[in-house]
Design a protein around this motif. Sequence first.
Motif, mmCIF file in Angstrom:
data_model
loop_
_atom_site.group_PDB
_atom_site.id
_atom_site.type_symbol
_atom_site.label_atom_id
_atom_site.label_comp_id
_atom_site.label_asym_id
_atom_site.label_seq_id
_atom_site.Cartn_x
_atom_site.Cartn_y
_atom_site.Cartn_z
ATOM 1 N N GLU A 75 -41.938 -26.923 -10.548
ATOM 2 C CA GLU A 75 -42.107 -25.496 -10.258
ATOM 3 C C GLU A 75 -41.062 -25.020 -9.263
ATOM 4 N N HIS A 76 -40.824 -25.824 -8.255
ATOM 5 C CA HIS A 76 -39.786 -25.464 -7.277
ATOM 6 C C HIS A 76 -38.450 -25.287 -7.975
ATOM 7 N N ALA A 77 -38.155 -26.242 -8.821
ATOM 8 C CA ALA A 77 -36.866 -26.199 -9.522
ATOM 9 C C ALA A 77 -36.756 -24.942 -10.373
ATOM 10 N N ILE A 78 -37.829 -24.610 -11.056
ATOM 11 C CA ILE A 78 -37.796 -23.433 -11.932
ATOM 12 C C ILE A 78 -37.539 -22.169 -11.115
ATOM 13 N N VAL A 79 -38.281 -22.009 -10.038
ATOM 14 C CA VAL A 79 -38.125 -20.772 -9.266
ATOM 15 C C VAL A 79 -36.733 -20.713 -8.659
ATOM 16 N N THR A 110 -46.797 -17.034 -17.136
ATOM 17 C CA THR A 110 -48.242 -17.096 -16.913
ATOM 18 C C THR A 110 -48.605 -17.514 -15.490
ATOM 19 N N LYS A 111 -47.782 -18.310 -14.860
ATOM 20 C CA LYS A 111 -48.173 -18.834 -13.542
ATOM 21 C C LYS A 111 -47.229 -18.419 -12.421
ATOM 22 N N LEU A 112 -45.973 -18.754 -12.574
ATOM 23 C CA LEU A 112 -45.066 -18.635 -11.425
ATOM 24 C C LEU A 112 -44.839 -17.187 -11.000
ATOM 25 N N LYS A 113 -44.742 -16.306 -11.981
ATOM 26 C CA LYS A 113 -44.552 -14.901 -11.665
ATOM 27 C C LYS A 113 -45.677 -14.399 -10.760
ATOM 28 N N HIS A 126 -36.420 -11.946 -6.552
ATOM 29 C CA HIS A 126 -36.713 -13.009 -5.594
ATOM 30 C C HIS A 126 -36.592 -12.513 -4.156
ATOM 31 N N LYS A 127 -36.797 -11.255 -3.979
ATOM 32 C CA LYS A 127 -36.810 -10.699 -2.628
ATOM 33 C C LYS A 127 -38.246 -10.310 -2.287
ATOM 34 N N PRO A 128 -38.569 -10.299 -0.991
ATOM 35 C CA PRO A 128 -39.883 -9.799 -0.612
ATOM 36 C C PRO A 128 -40.002 -8.329 -0.965
ATOM 37 N N PHE A 129 -41.171 -7.914 -1.400
ATOM 38 C CA PHE A 129 -41.345 -6.512 -1.768
ATOM 39 C C PHE A 129 -40.984 -5.590 -0.607
ATOM 40 N N SER A 130 -41.419 -5.991 0.598
ATOM 41 C CA SER A 130 -41.182 -5.125 1.743
ATOM 42 C C SER A 130 -39.692 -4.992 2.023
ATOM 43 N N HIS A 131 -38.973 -6.081 1.768
ATOM 44 C CA HIS A 131 -37.530 -6.008 1.980
ATOM 45 C C HIS A 131 -36.869 -5.105 0.954
ATOM 46 N N ASN A 254 -46.908 -28.213 -1.333
ATOM 47 C CA ASN A 254 -46.059 -29.360 -1.077
ATOM 48 C C ASN A 254 -45.591 -29.302 0.358
ATOM 49 N N GLU A 255 -45.588 -30.422 1.015
ATOM 50 C CA GLU A 255 -45.220 -30.425 2.419
ATOM 51 C C GLU A 255 -43.745 -30.694 2.648
ATOM 52 N N ASN A 256 -43.003 -30.706 1.599
ATOM 53 C CA ASN A 256 -41.591 -31.035 1.704
ATOM 54 C C ASN A 256 -40.799 -29.861 2.270
ATOM 55 N N ASN A 257 -40.968 -29.620 3.550
ATOM 56 C CA ASN A 257 -40.366 -28.437 4.136
ATOM 57 C C ASN A 257 -38.861 -28.521 4.244
ATOM 58 N N GLY A 258 -38.313 -29.680 4.171
ATOM 59 C CA GLY A 258 -36.878 -29.803 4.301
ATOM 60 C C GLY A 258 -36.147 -29.597 2.987
ATOM 61 N N SER A 259 -36.862 -29.296 1.943
ATOM 62 C CA SER A 259 -36.219 -29.172 0.648
ATOM 63 C C SER A 259 -35.349 -27.940 0.596
ATOM 64 N N PRO A 260 -34.298 -28.022 -0.166
ATOM 65 C CA PRO A 260 -33.456 -26.848 -0.310
ATOM 66 C C PRO A 260 -34.228 -25.672 -0.864
ATOM 67 N N TRP A 261 -35.284 -25.974 -1.554
ATOM 68 C CA TRP A 261 -36.151 -24.939 -2.130
ATOM 69 C C TRP A 261 -36.587 -23.943 -1.064
ATOM 70 N N SER A 262 -36.983 -24.484 0.095
ATOM 71 C CA SER A 262 -37.536 -23.617 1.120
ATOM 72 C C SER A 262 -36.472 -22.747 1.755
#
Length: 321
Positions: A75-79, A110-113, A126-131, A254-262
Amino acid sequence: MGRIPCCEKDNVKRGQWTPEEDNKLSSYIAQHGTRNWRLIPKNAGLQRCGKSCRLRWTNYLRPDLKHGQFTVDEEHAIVKLHSVVGNRWSLIAAQLPGRTDNDVKNHWNTKLKKKLSGMGIDPVTHKPFSHLMAEIATTLAPPQVANLAEAALGCFKDEMLHLLTKKRIDFQLQQSGGTSSLNDNSAAAYNSSKQEVKDDTIDRIRMGLSRAIIQEPEIIPSDKPWDSTGATSTSFVFPASVSGFHYGASSFGNENNGSPWSQCTGSTCPAGDERGHLHGKLKDENGEESEGKEVRDGSSIFNSDCVLWDLPSDDLINPMV
DNA sequence: AAAGTCTTCAACCGCACGACT
DNA sequence: AAGTCGTGCGGTTGAAGACTT
């Protein structure tokens, strides 16, 4: 002159495939391979369109396919990939072994969106709505901003009211000592609180929108936020109203906070336009910018010198050279 | 238990592209 | 150069199952 159809529509079966048909197709392909899909149904004894056979094979029967739930990593990879290439499902699927473009597309829709929306992130940009609101507001005159806020309020009011009301009622029921069944009194309380919530909520939404609009976003050079030529991995610093936003691994369990995903915040995406599609400007192998035509196989996206979203090509399973 | 609504995902459709003639 | 063909792609649909009322 139109092109001839791939098959005679009257003579082909449509709809769900039976196990018998699957067997026929699988065993034919095992013997003869997948050359010429138009001939395959005829030779395999199937009353199916060649296109339908190809789809069935590539999306379901292929032995290397992975069936079942998507993992958090997937899922991380997809997003992350979606933030770079947009709705180019085949490109995204190519990075996920055993997954098809159809799988990825379905999972996204169905899910990620919904997940992203729930996190306050626009799944398209992929921006915050408020931004987004803040960004738009900086380009509009105050009267236009007010109109925009009104329009946005109209668009999202019903949905937000539904969600907020439900949450609030659930919370109130919990607070009231866990009396979950609604008797007459509590039903009345429900209805009156519903009204109260509705009014209260509109005010809150108004306030939230106003804040988002008024607040000056501390963003990277705003003159060309989507510029691909000067692509850097600069992180976007959100205003206080959206602090805490990130594609946090924890948000996906997922607790992988160091991932490039984050680190992929969306706002510096150099390759997407407002619809999440790629700009035409991509460097070719000579380092020259090629404008206009999108690259269909996407190789230049992942192999260009331009570093996209902390997504080095080494990380890619299929660099699609 | 039945009816209505929502979600999922396999399958379809039309279009675009590249290879070939 | 123009037409044909095979294939890939992304958007959409609809059946079936899950869930809610």
